[in-house]
Design a protein around this motif. Sequence first.
Motif, PDB file in Angstrom:
ATOM      1  N   ALA A   1       0.818  -1.208   0.000  1.00  0.00           N
ATOM      2  CA  ALA A   1       0.000   0.000   0.000  1.00  0.00           C
ATOM      3  C   ALA A   1       0.853   1.259   0.000  1.00  0.00           C
ATOM      4  CB  ALA A   1      -0.937  -0.018   1.201  1.00  0.00           C
ATOM      5  N   TYR A   2       2.016   1.227   0.661  1.00  0.00           N
ATOM      6  CA  TYR A   2       2.825   2.447   0.749  1.00  0.00           C
ATOM      7  C   TYR A   2       3.411   2.860  -0.603  1.00  0.00           C
ATOM      8  CZ  TYR A   2       7.253  -0.272   0.892  1.00  0.00           C
ATOM      9  OH  TYR A   2       8.318  -1.085   0.589  1.00  0.00           O
ATOM     10  N   PHE A   3       3.429   1.956  -1.571  1.00  0.00           N
ATOM     11  CA  PHE A   3       3.943   2.313  -2.899  1.00  0.00           C
ATOM     12  C   PHE A   3       3.143   3.461  -3.519  1.00  0.00           C
ATOM     13  CE2 PHE A   3       6.557  -1.457  -4.741  1.00  0.00           C
ATOM     14  CZ  PHE A   3       7.239  -1.587  -3.551  1.00  0.00           C
ATOM     15  N   ASP A   4       1.886   3.578  -3.159  1.00  0.00           N
ATOM     16  CA  ASP A   4       1.009   4.589  -3.758  1.00  0.00           C
ATOM     17  C   ASP A   4       0.632   5.698  -2.781  1.00  0.00           C
ATOM     18  OD1 ASP A   4       0.790   3.145  -6.287  1.00  0.00           O
ATOM     19  OD2 ASP A   4      -0.381   1.689  -5.127  1.00  0.00           O
ATOM     20  N   ALA A   5       1.377   5.830  -1.695  1.00  0.00           N
ATOM     21  CA  ALA A   5       0.995   6.761  -0.629  1.00  0.00           C
ATOM     22  C   ALA A   5       1.652   8.130  -0.735  1.00  0.00           C
ATOM     23  CB  ALA A   5       1.326   6.149   0.729  1.00  0.00           C
ATOM     24  N   TYR A   6       2.622   8.287  -1.639  1.00  0.00           N
ATOM     25  CA  TYR A   6       3.429   9.509  -1.629  1.00  0.00           C
ATOM     26  C   TYR A   6       3.405  10.167  -3.009  1.00  0.00           C
ATOM     27  CZ  TYR A   6       4.918   7.081   2.547  1.00  0.00           C
ATOM     28  OH  TYR A   6       4.913   6.411   3.741  1.00  0.00           O
ATOM     29  N   PRO A   7       2.764  11.331  -3.127  1.00  0.00           N
ATOM     30  CA  PRO A   7       2.584  11.968  -4.444  1.00  0.00           C
ATOM     31  C   PRO A   7       3.879  12.286  -5.176  1.00  0.00           C
ATOM     32  CG  PRO A   7       1.122  12.967  -2.820  1.00  0.00           C
ATOM     33  CD  PRO A   7       2.033  12.059  -2.065  1.00  0.00           C
ATOM     34  N   ASN A   8       4.972  12.541  -4.439  1.00  0.00           N
ATOM     35  CA  ASN A   8       6.235  12.918  -5.076  1.00  0.00           C
ATOM     36  C   ASN A   8       7.203  11.751  -5.251  1.00  0.00           C
ATOM     37  OD1 ASN A   8       5.796  15.892  -3.355  1.00  0.00           O
ATOM     38  ND2 ASN A   8       6.090  15.876  -5.568  1.00  0.00           N
ATOM     39  N   ILE A   9       6.751  10.536  -4.940  1.00  0.00           N
ATOM     40  CA  ILE A   9       7.664   9.390  -4.957  1.00  0.00           C
ATOM     41  C   ILE A   9       7.003   8.229  -5.695  1.00  0.00           C
ATOM     42  CG2 ILE A   9       9.041   7.803  -3.583  1.00  0.00           C
ATOM     43  CD1 ILE A   9       8.752   9.877  -1.256  1.00  0.00           C
ATOM     44  N   ALA A  10       7.591   7.836  -6.813  1.00  0.00           N
ATOM     45  CA  ALA A  10       7.119   6.668  -7.551  1.00  0.00           C
ATOM     46  C   ALA A  10       7.946   5.457  -7.127  1.00  0.00           C
ATOM     47  CB  ALA A  10       7.245   6.903  -9.050  1.00  0.00           C
ATOM     48  N   LEU A  11       7.268   4.425  -6.659  1.00  0.00           N
ATOM     49  CA  LEU A  11       7.941   3.234  -6.159  1.00  0.00           C
ATOM     50  C   LEU A  11       7.552   2.015  -6.984  1.00  0.00           C
ATOM     51  CD1 LEU A  11       7.339   3.864  -2.345  1.00  0.00           C
ATOM     52  CD2 LEU A  11       9.539   3.998  -3.526  1.00  0.00           C
ATOM     53  N   SER A  12       8.546   1.213  -7.320  1.00  0.00           N
ATOM     54  CA  SER A  12       8.306  -0.046  -8.020  1.00  0.00           C
ATOM     55  C   SER A  12       9.373  -1.037  -7.571  1.00  0.00           C
ATOM     56  CB  SER A  12       8.346   0.145  -9.540  1.00  0.00           C
ATOM     57  OG  SER A  12       9.620   0.639  -9.949  1.00  0.00           O
ATOM     58  N   ARG A  13       9.081  -2.332  -7.714  1.00  0.00           N
ATOM     59  CA  ARG A  13      10.015  -3.344  -7.235  1.00  0.00           C
ATOM     60  C   ARG A  13      10.039  -4.543  -8.159  1.00  0.00           C
ATOM     61  NH1 ARG A  13       8.979  -4.512  -1.285  1.00  0.00           N
ATOM     62  NH2 ARG A  13       7.243  -5.770  -2.043  1.00  0.00           N
ATOM     63  N   THR A  14      11.216  -5.052  -8.424  1.00  0.00           N
ATOM     64  CA  THR A  14      11.354  -6.248  -9.235  1.00  0.00           C
ATOM     65  C   THR A  14      11.063  -7.483  -8.391  1.00  0.00           C
ATOM     66  OG1 THR A  14      13.692  -6.613  -8.747  1.00  0.00           O
ATOM     67  CG2 THR A  14      13.168  -5.091 -10.554  1.00  0.00           C
ATOM     68  N   GLU A  15      10.868  -8.603  -9.064  1.00  0.00           N
ATOM     69  CA  GLU A  15      10.639  -9.863  -8.357  1.00  0.00           C
ATOM     70  C   GLU A  15      11.827 -10.232  -7.477  1.00  0.00           C
ATOM     71  OE1 GLU A  15       7.981 -11.827  -8.178  1.00  0.00           O
ATOM     72  OE2 GLU A  15       6.770 -10.488  -9.438  1.00  0.00           O
ATOM     73  N   SER A  16      13.016  -9.771  -7.856  1.00  0.00           N
ATOM     74  CA  SER A  16      14.212 -10.110  -7.083  1.00  0.00           C
ATOM     75  C   SER A  16      14.418  -9.199  -5.881  1.00  0.00           C
ATOM     76  CB  SER A  16      15.451 -10.065  -7.989  1.00  0.00           C
ATOM     77  OG  SER A  16      15.616  -8.769  -8.555  1.00  0.00           O
ATOM     78  N   GLY A  17      13.580  -8.174  -5.722  1.00  0.00           N
ATOM     79  CA  GLY A  17      13.670  -7.333  -4.536  1.00  0.00           C
ATOM     80  C   GLY A  17      14.401  -6.018  -4.728  1.00  0.00           C
ATOM     81  N   ILE A  18      14.569  -5.584  -5.972  1.00  0.00           N
ATOM     82  CA  ILE A  18      15.197  -4.286  -6.235  1.00  0.00           C
ATOM     83  C   ILE A  18      14.102  -3.224  -6.240  1.00  0.00           C
ATOM     84  CG2 ILE A  18      16.525  -2.890  -7.865  1.00  0.00           C
ATOM     85  CD1 ILE A  18      17.657  -5.582  -8.943  1.00  0.00           C
ATOM     86  N   LEU A  19      14.164  -2.319  -5.296  1.00  0.00           N
ATOM     87  CA  LEU A  19      13.175  -1.250  -5.182  1.00  0.00           C
ATOM     88  C   LEU A  19      13.703   0.001  -5.884  1.00  0.00           C
ATOM     89  CD1 LEU A  19      10.453  -0.340  -3.614  1.00  0.00           C
ATOM     90  CD2 LEU A  19      12.078   0.882  -2.156  1.00  0.00           C
ATOM     91  N   GLU A  20      12.938   0.523  -6.842  1.00  0.00           N
ATOM     92  CA  GLU A  20      13.283   1.800  -7.470  1.00  0.00           C
ATOM     93  C   GLU A  20      12.449   2.898  -6.820  1.00  0.00           C
ATOM     94  OE1 GLU A  20      12.612   4.134 -11.660  1.00  0.00           O
ATOM     95  OE2 GLU A  20      13.339   2.052 -11.798  1.00  0.00           O
ATOM     96  N   MET A  21      13.123   3.911  -6.328  1.00  0.00           N
ATOM     97  CA  MET A  21      12.491   5.063  -5.684  1.00  0.00           C
ATOM     98  C   MET A  21      12.795   6.273  -6.550  1.00  0.00           C
ATOM     99  SD  MET A  21      13.250   6.432  -1.837  1.00  0.00           S
ATOM    100  CE  MET A  21      12.180   7.604  -1.025  1.00  0.00           C
ATOM    101  N   ARG A  22      11.791   6.706  -7.311  1.00  0.00           N
ATOM    102  CA  ARG A  22      12.002   7.788  -8.288  1.00  0.00           C
ATOM    103  C   ARG A  22      11.253   9.033  -7.837  1.00  0.00           C
ATOM    104  NH1 ARG A  22       9.031   9.358 -12.401  1.00  0.00           N
ATOM    105  NH2 ARG A  22       7.768   7.438 -12.389  1.00  0.00           N
ATOM    106  N   LEU A  23      12.000  10.088  -7.560  1.00  0.00           N
ATOM    107  CA  LEU A  23      11.416  11.343  -7.115  1.00  0.00           C
ATOM    108  C   LEU A  23      10.905  12.131  -8.318  1.00  0.00           C
ATOM    109  CD1 LEU A  23      14.102  12.450  -4.482  1.00  0.00           C
ATOM    110  CD2 LEU A  23      12.213  10.815  -4.233  1.00  0.00           C
TER     111      LEU A  23
END
Length: 253
Positions: free
Chosen positions: A5-27
């Motif tokens: 749920a927190y992936f969509d909680a922050y208007p200035n932060i785009a979050l995505s994650r690969t199956e292997s656990g790499i989290l991309e945090m794009r401002l």
Amino acid sequence: MTRPAYFDAYPNIALSRTESGILEMRLHSHGDSFRYSASARTQLLGAFQAIGADRANRVVILTGTGADWCAGFDRSPEVSPDPALSLAQRWDIQFWEGRRLLQTILDVDAPMIAAVNGPALIHTEYLLTCDIVLASETAAFQDMPHLDNGVSPTDGMHVLWPHVLGPVRGRYFLLTQQKLDAAQALDYGVCNEVLPADALLPRAYAIAERLVEQPEHTLRYARVGLTQRLKKLVTDEMALGVAVESLSALAKA
């Protein structure tokens, strides 16, 4: 994999994650280059708390959107401090969040890779908490806003920049508003690699994919060990730094 749920909680932060656990945090700001604001600072604090608590995040890539990593402010009313608040009240919020944000980033027990996609002129200390720093050829590093606004550069910049550049170069960097282009940043040890813009994120992912081949506990304990000195510096120096920054702003007002 279920989307947290927190992936969509922050208007200035785009979050995505690969199956292997790499989290991309794009401002970003409205899908374009990120512009800093009081709201963004609050979001970053919440996001890093959530990221650190989610053990499915094995490596974190911190990057930006468009031409800049962060080179300006968002002054729109919905994200700026409430004008009804006194300066003292606004700086009390800054004092509370500012002290916690760097520590919260460092408490993320997953290796962090910064992919600096363009000029980073505001709150570049966040990038220096990362274990690996990659820079686009268009990147530049500076502490632009503090002296421009007659405020002391002591809200975390004073901790991380002298640590990375050395005390003499670090104080010069902050007090002269020195701007380092990507080549200078590489020479000074601010970043590890300089890459063409279109190769930046693929390189970050390539490094991350190699890291996630390691056992989970190896990655976590490596991050814990490698950030311990920075945590001590932040603990020892951050409160006084933000306090005197606040006083400088209040005296100016």
